[in-house]
Design a protein around this motif. Structure first.
Motif, PDB file in Angstrom:
ATOM      1  N   LEU A  15       0.846  -1.193   0.000  1.00 56.02           N
ATOM      2  CA  LEU A  15       0.000   0.000   0.000  1.00 56.02           C
ATOM      3  C   LEU A  15       0.885   1.247   0.000  1.00 56.02           C
ATOM      4  N   PHE A  16       0.373   2.296  -0.629  1.00 52.54           N
ATOM      5  CA  PHE A  16       1.091   3.567  -0.796  1.00 52.54           C
ATOM      6  C   PHE A  16       2.331   3.438  -1.679  1.00 52.54           C
ATOM      7  N   THR A  17       2.393   2.394  -2.488  1.00 57.23           N
ATOM      8  CA  THR A  17       3.567   2.221  -3.345  1.00 57.23           C
ATOM      9  C   THR A  17       3.556   3.161  -4.544  1.00 57.23           C
ATOM     10  N   GLU A  18       2.482   3.926  -4.723  1.00 54.16           N
ATOM     11  CA  GLU A  18       2.500   4.972  -5.747  1.00 54.16           C
ATOM     12  C   GLU A  18       3.392   6.135  -5.323  1.00 54.16           C
ATOM     13  N   LEU A  19       3.833   6.101  -4.067  1.00 52.72           N
ATOM     14  CA  LEU A  19       4.702   7.139  -3.518  1.00 52.72           C
ATOM     15  C   LEU A  19       6.102   6.590  -3.309  1.00 52.72           C
ATOM     16  N   PRO A  20       7.119   7.468  -3.321  1.00 44.36           N
ATOM     17  CA  PRO A  20       8.469   7.015  -2.945  1.00 44.36           C
ATOM     18  C   PRO A  20       8.469   6.471  -1.520  1.00 44.36           C
ATOM     19  N   LEU A  21       9.374   5.561  -1.246  1.00 45.38           N
ATOM     20  CA  LEU A  21       9.422   4.884   0.049  1.00 45.38           C
ATOM     21  C   LEU A  21       9.377   5.860   1.215  1.00 45.38           C
ATOM     22  N   LEU A  22      10.159   6.908   1.147  1.00 52.30           N
ATOM     23  CA  LEU A  22      10.286   7.809   2.291  1.00 52.30           C
ATOM     24  C   LEU A  22       9.056   8.683   2.502  1.00 52.30           C
ATOM     25  N   GLU A  23       8.141   8.699   1.545  1.00 55.67           N
ATOM     26  CA  GLU A  23       6.900   9.468   1.699  1.00 55.67           C
ATOM     27  C   GLU A  23       5.746   8.618   2.223  1.00 55.67           C
ATOM     28  N   ARG A  24       5.929   7.328   2.232  1.00 57.26           N
ATOM     29  CA  ARG A  24       4.823   6.439   2.604  1.00 57.26           C
ATOM     30  C   ARG A  24       4.453   6.509   4.088  1.00 57.26           C
ATOM     31  N   PRO A  25       5.416   6.608   5.021  1.00 54.78           N
ATOM     32  CA  PRO A  25       5.009   6.697   6.423  1.00 54.78           C
ATOM     33  C   PRO A  25       4.082   7.882   6.696  1.00 54.78           C
ATOM     34  N   ALA A  26       4.406   9.037   6.147  1.00 51.11           N
ATOM     35  CA  ALA A  26       3.560  10.218   6.363  1.00 51.11           C
ATOM     36  C   ALA A  26       2.191  10.034   5.715  1.00 51.11           C
ATOM     37  N   ALA A  27       2.140   9.368   4.566  1.00 52.72           N
ATOM     38  CA  ALA A  27       0.861   9.127   3.898  1.00 52.72           C
ATOM     39  C   ALA A  27      -0.011   8.192   4.734  1.00 52.72           C
ATOM     40  N   ALA A  28       0.615   7.172   5.325  1.00 53.63           N
ATOM     41  CA  ALA A  28      -0.139   6.267   6.190  1.00 53.63           C
ATOM     42  C   ALA A  28      -0.682   7.013   7.409  1.00 53.63           C
ATOM     43  N   ARG A  29       0.146   7.884   7.970  1.00 57.24           N
ATOM     44  CA  ARG A  29      -0.307   8.657   9.133  1.00 57.24           C
ATOM     45  C   ARG A  29      -1.433   9.600   8.737  1.00 57.24           C
ATOM     46  N   ALA A  30      -1.348  10.206   7.573  1.00 62.33           N
ATOM     47  CA  ALA A  30      -2.410  11.096   7.107  1.00 62.33           C
ATOM     48  C   ALA A  30      -3.718  10.344   6.912  1.00 62.33           C
ATOM     49  N   ALA A  31      -3.618   9.046   6.592  1.00 63.15           N
ATOM     50  CA  ALA A  31      -4.820   8.222   6.432  1.00 63.15           C
ATOM     51  C   ALA A  31      -5.354   7.726   7.764  1.00 63.15           C
ATOM     52  N   GLY A  32      -4.655   8.062   8.852  1.00 58.94           N
ATOM     53  CA  GLY A  32      -5.155   7.740  10.178  1.00 58.94           C
ATOM     54  C   GLY A  32      -4.469   6.605  10.894  1.00 58.94           C
ATOM     55  N   PHE A  33      -3.441   6.001  10.271  1.00 53.16           N
ATOM     56  CA  PHE A  33      -2.776   4.848  10.875  1.00 53.16           C
ATOM     57  C   PHE A  33      -1.553   5.276  11.681  1.00 53.16           C
ATOM     58  N   THR A  34      -1.304   4.561  12.762  1.00 50.49           N
ATOM     59  CA  THR A  34      -0.153   4.866  13.609  1.00 50.49           C
ATOM     60  C   THR A  34       0.851   3.724  13.665  1.00 50.49           C
ATOM     61  N   ALA A  35       0.597   2.638  12.925  1.00 50.00           N
ATOM     62  CA  ALA A  35       1.516   1.503  12.912  1.00 50.00           C
ATOM     63  C   ALA A  35       1.637   0.965  11.493  1.00 50.00           C
TER      64      ALA A  35
END
Length: 279
Positions: A15-35
């Motif tokens: 998931l979030f692989t449409e983004l560069p690796l280093l941008e994925r954690p922030a995208a997950a957090r923006a979607a509401g996930f903390t892990a």
């Protein structure tokens, strides 16, 4: 869906692989996930430079997401084309070289859960020799993980998508879990119960949950058919996750599904926003 007591995490390698690796954690957090969890991100490199590790660590920390699971090196995924089951020599050495690097990186983020994929059969090599080497490599990994008080996960894949992988059933994966524990005496190997793979194998998921929850330390989900989000296929996750809970499972549920045709941020409509953060 009533998952009020369930801890979900997002796999940032599917998931979030449409983004560069280093941008994925922030995208997950923006979607509401903390892990989050990850496959080893560098598919051609079991050992990478400190700068790359530091950059990923910083991205996770700055996003405010917790790393709760990491795969050891297994080459290109899905597949896998490598893993603990490797021909003697270079490939086996690559797996072993990754183990201390992955453990040190994950430990620095408070993560002590490691998935060691078994891998594919190698043509021209005696299967018994391959299995002997795989067990030797898994024992090595389990002992290394044990030094940080961690857990080694063993996962069954599915035969239609991974026809060369010998671990394509829950009983076979449990057999390897038991063999690793018997060899080390550490009792730190556990089953990674991927409900999508088991469903693709035609296994009775209720029976698997009832028989093997006690030996399970991580669960991953995707719907079948299609490996999409819950609700896109035919699996009843309300019942399945409820059955896991009834059998005593209180660990992480990893979202390891394909986002579909749109951005990954739109692939979580099935899970109400208040339930996405770990609690």
């Amino acid at each position: 869906m009533g998952f009020t007591d369930t801890r979900f995490n997002v796999n940032l390698s599917i998931l979030f692989t449409e983004l560069p690796l280093l941008e994925r954690p922030a995208a997950a957090r923006a979607a509401g996930f903390t892990a989050v969890e990850l496959w080893w991100p560098w598919v051609d490199a079991p050992v990478v430079g400190q700068a790359e590790l530091d950059a990923l660590r910083t991205a996770l920390n700055e996003a405010g997401v917790r790393l709760v699971g990491l795969n050891f090196y297994a080459g290109q995924l899905p597949g896998p084309d490598r893993g603990a089951l490797s021909i003697p020599g270079q490939e086996s050495e690559r797996f072993r070289a990754n183990v201390p690097v992955a453990i040190e990186f994950a430990k620095s983020l408070g993560c002590t859960s490691f998935n060691a994929l078994y891998g594919n059969r190698v043509e021209g090599v005696d299967p018994a020799e391959q299995d002997r080497l795989a067990l030797e490599n898994l024992v090595y990994a389990a002992r290394a993980v044990g030094e940080v008080g961690g857990t080694l996960l063993i996962e069954a894949l599915n035969a239609p998508e991974s026809p060369k992988c010998p671990l394509v059933s829950a009983p076979k994966a449990i057999e390897i879990v038991d063999a690793v524990n018997a060899a080390t005496g550490l009792d730190n190997a556990r089953f990674l119960m991927d409900l999508y793979h088991l469903s693709m194998n035609g296994e009775d998921l209720d029976e698997v949950i009832d028989r093997y929850t006690a030996k399970t330390a991580h669960v991953q989900i995707a719907d079948n058919p299609g490996r999409g989000a819950p609700g896109s296929g035919s699996l009843d996750f309300t019942a399945l996750l409820g059955r896991l809970k009834k059998n005593g499972y209180d660990g992480w549920i990893g979202l390891e599904y394909k986002p579909g045709n749109g951005p990954s941020a739109g692939a979580f409509a099935w899970l109400p926003a208040p339930l996405r953060a770990a609690h």
